[in-house]
Design a protein around this motif. Structure first.
Motif, PDB file in Angstrom:
ATOM      1  N   UNK A   1      -3.105   3.310   3.430  1.00  0.00           N
ATOM      2  CA  UNK A   1      -3.456   2.076   2.722  1.00  0.00           C
ATOM      3  C   UNK A   1      -2.283   1.410   2.020  1.00  0.00           C
ATOM      4  N   UNK A   2      -1.085   1.545   2.562  1.00  0.00           N
ATOM      5  CA  UNK A   2       0.065   0.792   2.091  1.00  0.00           C
ATOM      6  C   UNK A   2       0.403   1.026   0.634  1.00  0.00           C
ATOM      7  N   UNK A   3       0.483  -0.067  -0.126  1.00  0.00           N
ATOM      8  CA  UNK A   3       0.867   0.013  -1.535  1.00  0.00           C
ATOM      9  C   UNK A   3      -0.149   0.772  -2.372  1.00  0.00           C
TER      10      UNK A   3
ATOM     11  N   UNK B   1      -1.693  -3.045 -10.318  1.00  0.00           N
ATOM     12  CA  UNK B   1      -2.945  -3.362  -9.635  1.00  0.00           C
ATOM     13  C   UNK B   1      -2.842  -3.176  -8.121  1.00  0.00           C
ATOM     14  N   UNK B   2      -1.674  -3.429  -7.560  1.00  0.00           N
ATOM     15  CA  UNK B   2      -1.502  -3.273  -6.117  1.00  0.00           C
ATOM     16  C   UNK B   2      -1.704  -1.829  -5.671  1.00  0.00           C
ATOM     17  N   UNK B   3      -1.387  -0.882  -6.551  1.00  0.00           N
ATOM     18  CA  UNK B   3      -1.491   0.537  -6.199  1.00  0.00           C
ATOM     19  C   UNK B   3      -2.780   1.200  -6.665  1.00  0.00           C
ATOM     20  N   UNK B   4      -3.402   0.652  -7.725  1.00  0.00           N
ATOM     21  CA  UNK B   4      -4.550   1.348  -8.299  1.00  0.00           C
ATOM     22  C   UNK B   4      -5.824   0.506  -8.356  1.00  0.00           C
ATOM     23  N   UNK B   5      -5.832  -0.660  -7.711  1.00  0.00           N
ATOM     24  CA  UNK B   5      -7.044  -1.449  -7.574  1.00  0.00           C
ATOM     25  C   UNK B   5      -8.023  -0.677  -6.676  1.00  0.00           C
TER      26      UNK B   5
ATOM     27  N   UNK C   1       4.717   8.481  -6.284  1.00  0.00           N
ATOM     28  CA  UNK C   1       4.275   7.575  -5.221  1.00  0.00           C
ATOM     29  C   UNK C   1       4.311   6.123  -5.697  1.00  0.00           C
ATOM     30  N   UNK C   2       3.877   5.888  -6.947  1.00  0.00           N
ATOM     31  CA  UNK C   2       3.901   4.537  -7.499  1.00  0.00           C
ATOM     32  C   UNK C   2       5.334   4.024  -7.642  1.00  0.00           C
ATOM     33  N   UNK C   3       6.237   4.892  -8.063  1.00  0.00           N
ATOM     34  CA  UNK C   3       7.645   4.503  -8.181  1.00  0.00           C
ATOM     35  C   UNK C   3       8.220   4.155  -6.816  1.00  0.00           C
ATOM     36  N   UNK C   4       7.846   4.901  -5.783  1.00  0.00           N
ATOM     37  CA  UNK C   4       8.336   4.611  -4.429  1.00  0.00           C
ATOM     38  C   UNK C   4       7.856   3.233  -3.976  1.00  0.00           C
ATOM     39  N   UNK C   5       6.596   2.924  -4.242  1.00  0.00           N
ATOM     40  CA  UNK C   5       6.059   1.608  -3.887  1.00  0.00           C
ATOM     41  C   UNK C   5       6.792   0.513  -4.665  1.00  0.00           C
TER      42      UNK C   5
ATOM     43  N   UNK D   1       6.046  -5.520   0.613  1.00  0.00           N
ATOM     44  CA  UNK D   1       6.841  -5.170   1.797  1.00  0.00           C
ATOM     45  C   UNK D   1       7.015  -3.667   1.953  1.00  0.00           C
ATOM     46  N   UNK D   2       6.175  -2.887   1.267  1.00  0.00           N
ATOM     47  CA  UNK D   2       6.382  -1.441   1.243  1.00  0.00           C
ATOM     48  C   UNK D   2       6.222  -0.805   2.622  1.00  0.00           C
ATOM     49  N   UNK D   3       5.292  -1.296   3.428  1.00  0.00           N
ATOM     50  CA  UNK D   3       5.097  -0.712   4.763  1.00  0.00           C
ATOM     51  C   UNK D   3       6.331  -0.954   5.628  1.00  0.00           C
ATOM     52  N   UNK D   4       6.813  -2.192   5.635  1.00  0.00           N
ATOM     53  CA  UNK D   4       7.982  -2.524   6.447  1.00  0.00           C
ATOM     54  C   UNK D   4       9.217  -1.753   5.990  1.00  0.00           C
ATOM     55  N   UNK D   5       9.416  -1.650   4.683  1.00  0.00           N
ATOM     56  CA  UNK D   5      10.565  -0.924   4.156  1.00  0.00           C
ATOM     57  C   UNK D   5      10.489   0.564   4.477  1.00  0.00           C
ATOM     58  N   UNK D   6       9.297   1.135   4.364  1.00  0.00           N
ATOM     59  CA  UNK D   6       9.127   2.555   4.678  1.00  0.00           C
ATOM     60  C   UNK D   6       9.449   2.829   6.136  1.00  0.00           C
ATOM     61  N   UNK D   7       8.987   1.947   7.015  1.00  0.00           N
ATOM     62  CA  UNK D   7       9.298   2.083   8.440  1.00  0.00           C
ATOM     63  C   UNK D   7      10.805   1.973   8.667  1.00  0.00           C
TER      64      UNK D   7
END
Length: 501
Positions: A52-54, A191-195, A258-262, A269-275
């Motif tokens: 689920x991305x971020x 909110x992006x990570x814990x909504x 995990x939140x710090x990594x996001x 852009x977390x998915x693209x950066x992780x890839x």
């Protein structure tokens, strides 16, 4: 309640040495077993990209809360029963001796499996980073050191694990604080990570389910607190405190990192950066550890990435020692009760379960040798297969423990409140059953056992034959063990009297 036995001078010693561990010592073992640095480098990038991305940090938080609910009843049960077998002793008290005995073998399977998985990963990393020896030689070298340490007093192992764990946690906290202090490219977006809506986006049958599956897999090992009850200074106080502290610490550390990594990559852009960070050649996620290492380099300095690459090895070694202790104490408890050969109950002069530790090492050593002889891959086969098997087994046992707690306290009223004995265990059961389903349905992705032609990111249950064998094995062992123990009469009475007491 059973604590230890009294033996005469002429009898073999079958009692673990009491008073060796306090709250912090047990927490060291448990957090080391969870191997937080390995989880953050290996599982979080996959949960971000395929899950689920971020909102991946939210999945870790939800799983942590579920396990905290499990800990409420688990800690209450530890007040009534002190046994090196912990899990199966609790199940036996609540759901009957036969199911308790059968669950014991599933517990042993789980701890042996996760230890084997770590041996494979440790050997592969050492071979890749250091060279000189093939993976199996590094695995067997660590196997010899772990065996030696397991034969020493348990507090010696706790001190070794304590140093390694503190360094590991410090590296994660320093990196996380540095990233959050900077704010990353988009600033802090809680909110992006814990909504809640973001956490379940994609559905439990889809991407959210993948994130939850990897989060559950990251927490394996936290439940070992009660195993050390007999060796603690005061089981009634030490075990509950250690349980809450360990689960709380692991949850906070996983969610924070995990939140710090996001944040460090930017929520949008977390998915693209992780890839981007994890791609080797044209293969995304081929090197998931590179994600955290890149962030550590950017926000702290290249030296932190170097330190982390070394600490991954120490984290793996700490996990090996922790699960060696868990597996050997389960075998010890079964030997002491008569469910397995009596010599397994013997301890050495240092109070360590020597015979059970040696048997544990013999079993793991044989499997490592077989994988080496047949040329199987230490990561794709040994690590992924056995880590998947271990987490399926552990969650199955945790579900049974929750049900057993409710039944036991219904029959044995005490000073415990309804939240401890009913509400928390039931809520934990719901979460764990859901977690088990997600782990099983996504097992192909988790363990690398996908059927040919199946896309595991969009299709559930598409397992290869070996995948189905590994998924079914814990349940088959539970049912088979139960049937055997039900069929037995007099020869299994010792199991009732000792193992489950």
């Amino acid at each position: 309640m059973t604590t230890t036995r009294t033996t005469s001078p002429t009898e073999p010693e079958t009692s673990l040495r009491q008073g060796r561990l306090g709250v912090i010592g047990i927490v060291f073992f448990v957090v080391a077993a969870a191997a937080p640095l390995v989880g953050m480098t290996g599982a979080v990038p996959v949960a971000i990209v395929l899950g689920n991305g971020a909102a991946a940090p939210g999945a870790y938080l939800v799983v942590g809360i579920t396990l905290l609910l499990f800990s409420v009843g688990y800690a209450a049960m530890s007040q009534r029963v002190t046994n090196a077998g912990a899990f199966f002793a609790y199940i036996g008290r609540g759901l009957g001796k036969h199911l308790g005995g059968a669950s014991a073998f599933v517990s042993i399977l789980a701890y042996l499996a996760i230890q084997l998985a770590i041996y494979g990963f440790f050997g592969a990393v050492m071979s890749g980073q250091v060279g000189l020896l093939p993976w199996w030689a590094w695995s067997l070298l660590s196997w010899a050191v772990v065996t030696l340490l397991s034969l020493l007093s348990v507090d010696v192992g706790a001190k070794v694990l304590g140093v390694l764990m503190l360094l590991e946690v410090a590296a994660l906290v320093v990196t996380s604080v540095a990233i959050l202090a900077d704010g990353g490219p988009e600033g802090i977006n809680v909110w992006a990570s814990f909504d809640p809506a973001a956490i379940v986006a994609g559905g439990l049958a889809g991407s959210a389910g993948i994130a939850f599956a990897f989060a559950f897999a990251s927490f394996i090992g936290f439940e070992a607190t009660a195993i050390y009850g007999e060796e603690s200074k005061d089981p009634k106080k030490v075990v509950p405190r250690a349980t809450y502290l360990a689960v709380g610490l692991i949850t906070a550390l996983f969610a924070l990192t995990a939140f710090a990594m996001v944040t460090g990559m930017g929520a949008s852009s977390v998915v693209e950066k992780t890839v981007e960070f994890s791609t080797v050649g044209d293969v995304p996620l081929a090197d998931p550890a590179a994600v955290l290492f890149a962030l550590a380099t950017q926000y702290v300095g290249p030296w932190m990435a170097t330190v982390m690459s070394i600490l991954v090895l120490s984290s793996l070694f700490a996990g090996l020692l922790a699960f060696q202790n868990s597996a050997s104490r389960c075998l010890f408890a079964l030997g002491r009760g008569g469910a397995l050969p009596k010599p397994l109950s013997r301890v050495n002069g240092r109070g360590a379960p020597a015979a059970a530790s040696i048997v544990t090492s013999v079993l793991t050593g044989l499997v490592i040798t077989v994988f080496a002889v047949f040329g199987l891959d230490p990561v794709l086969n040994l690590f992924f297969w056995f880590s998947g098997l271990a987490v399926i087994s552990i969650v199955l046992i945790e579900i049974l423990v929750c049900v057993a707690i409710v039944v036991y306290f219904h029959r044995n009223k005490g000073s415990e409140n309804v939240f401890q004995t009913v509400i928390a265990p039931i809520l934990a059961t719901v979460g764990l059953v859901l977690g088990e389903y997600l782990l099983m349905s996504r097992f192909g992705l988790l363990a690398g056992t996908v059927a040919e032609g199946v896309d595991p990111t969009v299709t559930s249950w598409g397992l290869s034959p070996i995948g189905w064998v590994l998924v079914v094995l814990p349940f088959a062992l539970l049912v088979g063990g139960y049937a055997v123990l039900r069929a037995g009469k007099t020869e299994n009475e010792s199991l009732v009297r000792d193992v489950l007491s």
